[in-house]
Design a protein around this motif. Structure first.
Motif: not given
Lengths: 167, 107
Positions: A118-119, B34, A115, A121, B38
């Motif tokens: 895809r984003e 997540r 993800d 980041k 992060e």
């Protein structure tokens, strides 16, 4: 109350004496590579210690560990980032890996990083991800042979940073 | 474990008081998993020098006595330890057959 300092013995209090007996390395000698560019431009990879291997690959040498309890397999396995949740085994003998078998992201966050990719980041998730089996008292082969092999492959794939997930 | 990592000394590390095998959270909690990733990414970008350690505030939802992390079958080292009482140093038994070779060659 939010935790201010993590107690590493919270779930494993009987390890306290053994861990605190370990000698300290010199923090002045800790290696350092500064980030050369924003994470959004970096190729990153993941490294787990959960004893992950592809189902069509060779297992870690648990037969020898069962014969010699103070020995652990110091080799690594490569896992394509395209491998799915059920394409691999989660095999560490010292930790309950059944939760990973249900949801790998509890310790091996491939879906999170896909993800992130895809984003935007991160720049990209490298094609190859890595695992070792983290019970390795005989650590010299890990340091002298396994780690350089992983680093060589990471460099060949243009990896800028590796996220390590000890199980 | 910060107690181990701070002894080994690493460039950057994030600590969370979660059990072995589920250090990113419970099964199915993608948002929580997540969040920790992060936090790791943030430290990677923000740290300016080695030994950069960050303790995360998140609390595990179960008490430790109710939290399973050990495998159903004890690992082989358990039987080794049970046979060695009285201050025996397990490190003496670790089978690092290559250690001497590396030391001898100066690597």
């Amino acid at each position: 109350m939010p935790i201010e300092r993590v107690d590493g013995f919270y779930f494993h209090p009987t390890s306290r004496e053994r861990v605190l007996a370990q000698r300290h390395a010199d923090p002045a000698k800790t290696p350092w590579t500064p980030m050369a560019k924003p994470l959004a431009e970096c190729t990153v990879t993941l490294v787990s210690t959960a004893g992950i291997f592809m189902k069509d690959d060779v297992s870690y040498d648990y037969e020898r560990e069962r014969r010699e309890g103070t020995w652990g397999d110091p080799t690594h396995r490569e896992i394509p980032k395209s491998a799915g949740q059920d394409d691999v085994e989660y095999s560490h003998l010292h930790v309950d890996t059944s939760f990973m078998a249900e949801d790998r992201n509890v310790s091996w966050p491939v879906d999170v990083f896909l993800d992130f990719e895809r984003e935007g980041k991160i720049g990209a998730l490298a094609e190859t991800l890595y695992s070792i089996m983290g019970y390795i008292p005989n650590f010299n082969p890990l340091v002298k042979r396994t780690a350089p092999l992983m680093i060589e492959k990471m460099k060949a794939e243009g990896v800028d940073a590796a996220f390590l997930y000890p199980v | 474990m910060p107690e181990t990592t701070e002894r080994v000394c690493v460039p950057r590390a994030v600590f969370v008081q979660y059990p072995f095998g589920r250090q990113l959270g419970v099964v199915g909690d993608y948002a929580g998993q997540r969040l920790i990733c992060e936090d790791m990414a943030a430290l990677l970008e923000e740290a300016q020098a080695p030994n950069a350690y960050r303790h995360l505030p998140y609390e595990w939802p179960e008490p430790p006595e109710a939290t399973k992390w050990r495998p159903d079958v004890p690992p082989p080292i358990f039987s080794v330890r049970q046979g060695q009482e009285g201050g025996h140093n397990l490190l003496d038994d670790f089978k690092d057959e290559e250690r001497a070779a590396y030391t001898d060659s100066g690597r």
